[in-house]
Design an enzyme around this catalytic site. Structure first.
Site, PDB file in Angstrom:
ATOM      1  NE  ARG A  56      50.390  -9.014 -27.328  1.00 10.48           N
ATOM      2  CZ  ARG A  56      49.237  -8.463 -26.974  1.00 10.48           C
ATOM      3  NH1 ARG A  56      48.787  -8.620 -25.748  1.00 10.48           N
ATOM      4  NH2 ARG A  56      48.549  -7.768 -27.841  1.00 10.48           N
ATOM      5  CE  LYS A  77      67.181 -24.055 -33.515  1.00 14.44           C
ATOM      6  NZ  LYS A  77      68.464 -24.135 -34.247  1.00 14.44           N
ATOM      7  CD  GLU A  92      70.174 -33.837 -33.313  1.00  9.23           C
ATOM      8  OE1 GLU A  92      71.279 -33.288 -33.126  1.00  9.23           O
ATOM      9  OE2 GLU A  92      69.308 -33.355 -34.074  1.00  9.23           O
ATOM     10  CE  LYS A 113      69.963 -27.600 -28.127  1.00  3.64           C
ATOM     11  NZ  LYS A 113      68.946 -28.065 -29.030  1.00  3.64           N
ATOM     12  CD  GLU A 167      70.460 -21.229 -34.676  1.00  5.14           C
ATOM     13  OE1 GLU A 167      69.409 -21.595 -34.132  1.00  5.14           O
ATOM     14  OE2 GLU A 167      70.871 -21.637 -35.765  1.00  5.14           O
ATOM     15  NE  ARG A 216      80.079 -17.074 -37.941  1.00 10.33           N
ATOM     16  CZ  ARG A 216      81.195 -16.368 -37.859  1.00 10.33           C
ATOM     17  NH1 ARG A 216      82.113 -16.498 -38.774  1.00 10.33           N
ATOM     18  NH2 ARG A 216      81.401 -15.540 -36.855  1.00 10.33           N
ATOM     19  CG  ASN A 274      72.858 -25.063 -37.170  1.00 13.78           C
ATOM     20  OD1 ASN A 274      71.877 -25.572 -36.633  1.00 13.78           O
ATOM     21  ND2 ASN A 274      73.018 -23.759 -37.251  1.00 13.78           N
ATOM     22  CG  HIS A 312      70.982 -29.997 -38.164  1.00 16.48           C
ATOM     23  ND1 HIS A 312      71.897 -30.728 -37.441  1.00 16.48           N
ATOM     24  CD2 HIS A 312      69.799 -30.148 -37.530  1.00 16.48           C
ATOM     25  CE1 HIS A 312      71.278 -31.282 -36.398  1.00 16.48           C
ATOM     26  NE2 HIS A 312      70.011 -30.948 -36.435  1.00 16.48           N
ATOM     27  CG  HIS A 348      67.035 -29.190 -41.269  1.00 22.10           C
ATOM     28  ND1 HIS A 348      67.215 -27.985 -40.634  1.00 22.10           N
ATOM     29  CD2 HIS A 348      66.587 -30.043 -40.324  1.00 22.10           C
ATOM     30  CE1 HIS A 348      66.883 -28.118 -39.349  1.00 22.10           C
ATOM     31  NE2 HIS A 348      66.516 -29.355 -39.143  1.00 22.10           N
ATOM     32  CG  HIS A 372      65.685 -34.283 -36.761  1.00 24.02           C
ATOM     33  ND1 HIS A 372      65.796 -33.276 -37.698  1.00 24.02           N
ATOM     34  CD2 HIS A 372      66.551 -33.961 -35.764  1.00 24.02           C
ATOM     35  CE1 HIS A 372      66.670 -32.378 -37.269  1.00 24.02           C
ATOM     36  NE2 HIS A 372      67.143 -32.773 -36.094  1.00 24.02           N
TER      37      HIS A 372
HETATM   38  N1  LIG Z   1      63.902 -27.704 -31.036  1.00 22.04           N
HETATM   39  C1  LIG Z   1      65.079 -28.258 -31.247  1.00 22.04           C
HETATM   40  O1  LIG Z   1      66.116 -27.701 -30.884  1.00 22.04           O
HETATM   41  C2  LIG Z   1      65.138 -29.594 -31.920  1.00 22.04           C
HETATM   42  C3  LIG Z   1      66.348 -30.305 -31.948  1.00 22.04           C
HETATM   43  C4  LIG Z   1      66.358 -31.572 -32.542  1.00 22.04           C
HETATM   44  C5  LIG Z   1      65.197 -32.071 -33.096  1.00 22.04           C
HETATM   45  N2  LIG Z   1      64.052 -31.351 -33.069  1.00 22.04           N
HETATM   46  C6  LIG Z   1      62.822 -31.861 -33.685  1.00 22.04           C
HETATM   47  O2  LIG Z   1      62.401 -33.039 -33.006  1.00 22.04           O
HETATM   48  C7  LIG Z   1      61.575 -33.792 -33.904  1.00 22.04           C
HETATM   49  C8  LIG Z   1      61.893 -35.251 -33.798  1.00 22.04           C
HETATM   50  O3  LIG Z   1      61.709 -35.690 -32.479  1.00 22.04           O
HETATM   51  P1  LIG Z   1      61.544 -37.225 -32.108  1.00 22.04           P
HETATM   52  O4  LIG Z   1      62.544 -38.022 -32.813  1.00 22.04           O
HETATM   53  O5  LIG Z   1      61.474 -37.284 -30.637  1.00 22.04           O
HETATM   54  O6  LIG Z   1      60.178 -37.618 -32.812  1.00 22.04           O
HETATM   55  P2  LIG Z   1      58.672 -37.790 -32.308  1.00 22.04           P
HETATM   56  O7  LIG Z   1      58.285 -36.730 -31.379  1.00 22.04           O
HETATM   57  O8  LIG Z   1      57.859 -37.975 -33.550  1.00 22.04           O
HETATM   58  O9  LIG Z   1      58.701 -39.169 -31.514  1.00 22.04           O
HETATM   59  C9  LIG Z   1      59.027 -40.337 -32.200  1.00 22.04           C
HETATM   60  C10 LIG Z   1      57.960 -41.427 -32.042  1.00 22.04           C
HETATM   61  O10 LIG Z   1      58.107 -42.015 -30.767  1.00 22.04           O
HETATM   62  C11 LIG Z   1      56.858 -42.012 -30.085  1.00 22.04           C
HETATM   63  N3  LIG Z   1      57.188 -41.898 -28.679  1.00 22.04           N
HETATM   64  C12 LIG Z   1      57.612 -40.802 -28.021  1.00 22.04           C
HETATM   65  N4  LIG Z   1      57.946 -41.114 -26.775  1.00 22.04           N
HETATM   66  C13 LIG Z   1      57.718 -42.431 -26.619  1.00 22.04           C
HETATM   67  C14 LIG Z   1      57.870 -43.340 -25.550  1.00 22.04           C
HETATM   68  N5  LIG Z   1      58.417 -42.983 -24.370  1.00 22.04           N
HETATM   69  N6  LIG Z   1      57.515 -44.633 -25.753  1.00 22.04           N
HETATM   70  C15 LIG Z   1      57.032 -45.026 -26.934  1.00 22.04           C
HETATM   71  N7  LIG Z   1      56.867 -44.235 -27.996  1.00 22.04           N
HETATM   72  C16 LIG Z   1      57.209 -42.935 -27.831  1.00 22.04           C
HETATM   73  C17 LIG Z   1      56.091 -40.886 -30.672  1.00 22.04           C
HETATM   74  O11 LIG Z   1      54.706 -41.104 -30.544  1.00 22.04           O
HETATM   75  C18 LIG Z   1      56.539 -40.941 -32.123  1.00 22.04           C
HETATM   76  O12 LIG Z   1      55.787 -41.905 -32.820  1.00 22.04           O
HETATM   77  C19 LIG Z   1      61.825 -33.237 -35.282  1.00 22.04           C
HETATM   78  O13 LIG Z   1      60.713 -32.497 -35.694  1.00 22.04           O
HETATM   79  C20 LIG Z   1      63.020 -32.305 -35.088  1.00 22.04           C
HETATM   80  O14 LIG Z   1      63.027 -31.252 -35.991  1.00 22.04           O
HETATM   81  C21 LIG Z   1      64.011 -30.136 -32.487  1.00 22.04           C
END
Ligand SMILES: NC(=O)c1ccc[n+]([C@@H]2O[C@H](COP(=O)([O-])OP(=O)(O)OC[C@H]3O[C@@H](n4cnc5c(N)ncnc54)[C@H](O)[C@@H]3O)[C@@H](O)[C@H]2O)c1
Length: 391
Positions: free
Chosen positions: A144, A166, A208, A250, A260, A264, A268, A271, A275, A288
């Site tokens: 939990r 999130k 972003e 942020k 959220e 609104r 977003n 997105h 998305h 992304h």
């Molecule tokens: N929770 C939220 O509010 C929120 C907001 C925006 C995005 N997201 C989510 O985040 C995800 C995308 O995140 P991302 O772009 O970080 O992708 P990711 O986590 O897949 O990382 C991208 C790539 O970089 C590599 N990597 C990570 N750190 C590294 C480093 N320091 N050196 C070398 N390689 C490294 C990873 O292994 C991966 O291959 C999506 O799923 C998206 O939906 C969430």
């Protein structure tokens, strides 16, 4: 996070003095909690480790990471935890969006269940947005809710994903379909980690950051615009400030509506279209941040077509995204997404957002409005102007 010795040793009395309700009394239940967590942006590994050790506060660590992050930065983090006498359990996911899945979450729960990790231990999410989202979701569901600390290692996760609580994994019909709002116990963003991310992921993270500038801060726009070359060259001081500015924007925006409730949020922006583009391409071929960049272009075109945004501001946005090496039209993609898949994914988003597709439309660089009356025809016109085919 931990109960003091005094609290633990004091006998716990339950006195049966609770008044019983009258027959016509409306029963209600209340549960309130305020989550406040620190966000540290560090310049060196030593400072990062110091912050992590302090947040972990002597608990055991369940470290969740991916294979690429483990290979590049795992050893130094583990040595640091070991040096502080912190016991660690490690689970390494395959790198990439496909790991943000119900199957990974289940594997992680099985792993935690077979470990000695308990209610007062800490999940350490060490990686990009995929690891932060997945580990946060797993932490929220295990016993939990275990505390978790995010140590984001990509620019995207440092400026956005690791903040705001999130957490989610993807489902085949929609991104982030299985998730929760579950705040971390702390976030430690070390900009040194950004030295090893790929150029493509650096740009995706910038999308972003640019989004935040468009929705909330002309000053941040000027900062990115004026320092773009230094950002792309990974100047550590410029990145440190970029991550801090983005985190401040942020958190200020999230604090207004942490769960959220009104659906609104200006955050977003990009997105509503982004998305579905990600879903339609099967999560992976389009990063992304790249999907958000395209989403921002399409949604800004909807605003421009309505006469809300002037052509010059639209052109400035497209130019900044291009200078940041982000896609701004369908031709920038290796393969065009199937228009029917885009339409189906848009329909799913409409369903998730309680029947109407809300669009965050920029009015100027720094101001947005939210419209829930954008028609499908308007969306497809703007998608068409961005080079996407209609179904
Ligand atoms: N929770 C939220 O509010 C929120 C907001 C925006 C995005 N997201 C989510 O985040 C995800 C995308 O995140 P991302 O772009 O970080 O992708 P990711 O986590 O897949 O990382 C991208 C790539 O970089 C590599 N990597 C990570 N750190 C590294 C480093 N320091 N050196 C070398 N390689 C490294 C990873 O292994 C991966 O291959 C999506 O799923 C998206 O939906 C969430």
């Amino acid at each position: 996070m931990s109960t003091s010795l005094l609290e633990r040793s004091r006998p716990f009395h339950v006195r049966d003095a609770i008044a019983l309700p009258d027959d016509d009394h409306q029963l209600t239940a209340r549960a309130m909690r305020e989550d406040v967590y620190p966000i540290h942006v560090t310049r060196t590994l030593a400072d990062c480790l110091r912050r992590v050790v302090s947040l972990v506060n002597g608990a055991q660590v369940a470290l969740i990471t991916d294979e690429r992050v483990m290979e590049r930065h795992g050893r130094s983090l583990l040595d640091g935890l070991d040096g502080a006498d912190i016991g660690t359990h490690v689970f390494v996911l395959p790198a990439g969006e496909a790991s943000k899945s119900p199957a990974s979450a289940m594997q992680l729960w099985d792993w935690l269940a077979s470990s000695s990790v308990g209610r007062r231990d800490v999940v350490l999410a060490f990686g990009g947005g995929v690891v932060n989202d997945t580990a946060g979701w797993v932490a929220s569901g295990y016993m939990r809710g275990l505390p978790y600390v995010n140590v984001p290692t990509t620019l995207l996760a440092q400026v956005d994903g690791a903040l705001g609580g999130k957490v989610a994994v993807n489902h085949a019909v929609a991104k982030n379909l299985l998730g929760a709002f579950y705040q971390p116990a702390g976030v430690v963003s070390n900009v040194e980690y950004l030295r090893t991310i790929s150029d493509r992921h650096l740009s995706a993270g910038l999308a972003e950051a640019i989004k935040k500038a468009v929705i909330a801060s002309p000053a941040f726009w000027e900062y990115i615009d004026g320092n773009l070359d230094a950002i792309l060259a990974r100047d550590p001081e410029v990145l440190w400030r970029l991550v801090r500015f983005a985190a401040a924007i942020k958190t200020a925006l999230v604090e207004r509506d942490p769960y959220e409730e009104d659906l609104r949020r200006p955050l977003n922006f990009g997105h509503t279209i982004g998305h579905p583009l990600e879903t339609a391409t099967g999560y992976g071929p389009l990063l992304h941040g790249e999907a958000v960049a395209l989403g921002m272009v399409v949604e800004s075109r909807i605003a421009a077509n309505r006469g809300l945004l002037d052509d010059e501001a639209l052109a400035r946005l497209i130019e900044l995204l291009r200078r940041a090496r982000l896609p701004t039209e369908a031709d920038d993609l290796a393969r065009w997404p199937d228009p029917r898949a885009i339409a189906a994914a848009l329909e799913k988003v409409r369903h998730i957002r309680a029947g109407s597709l809300r669009y965050v439309l920029p009015v100027s660089l720094g101001t947005t409005i939210v419209a829930d009356d954008v028609t499908e025809a308007e969306a497809w016109r703007a998608l068409g102007q961005t080079g996407f085919r209609s179904p």
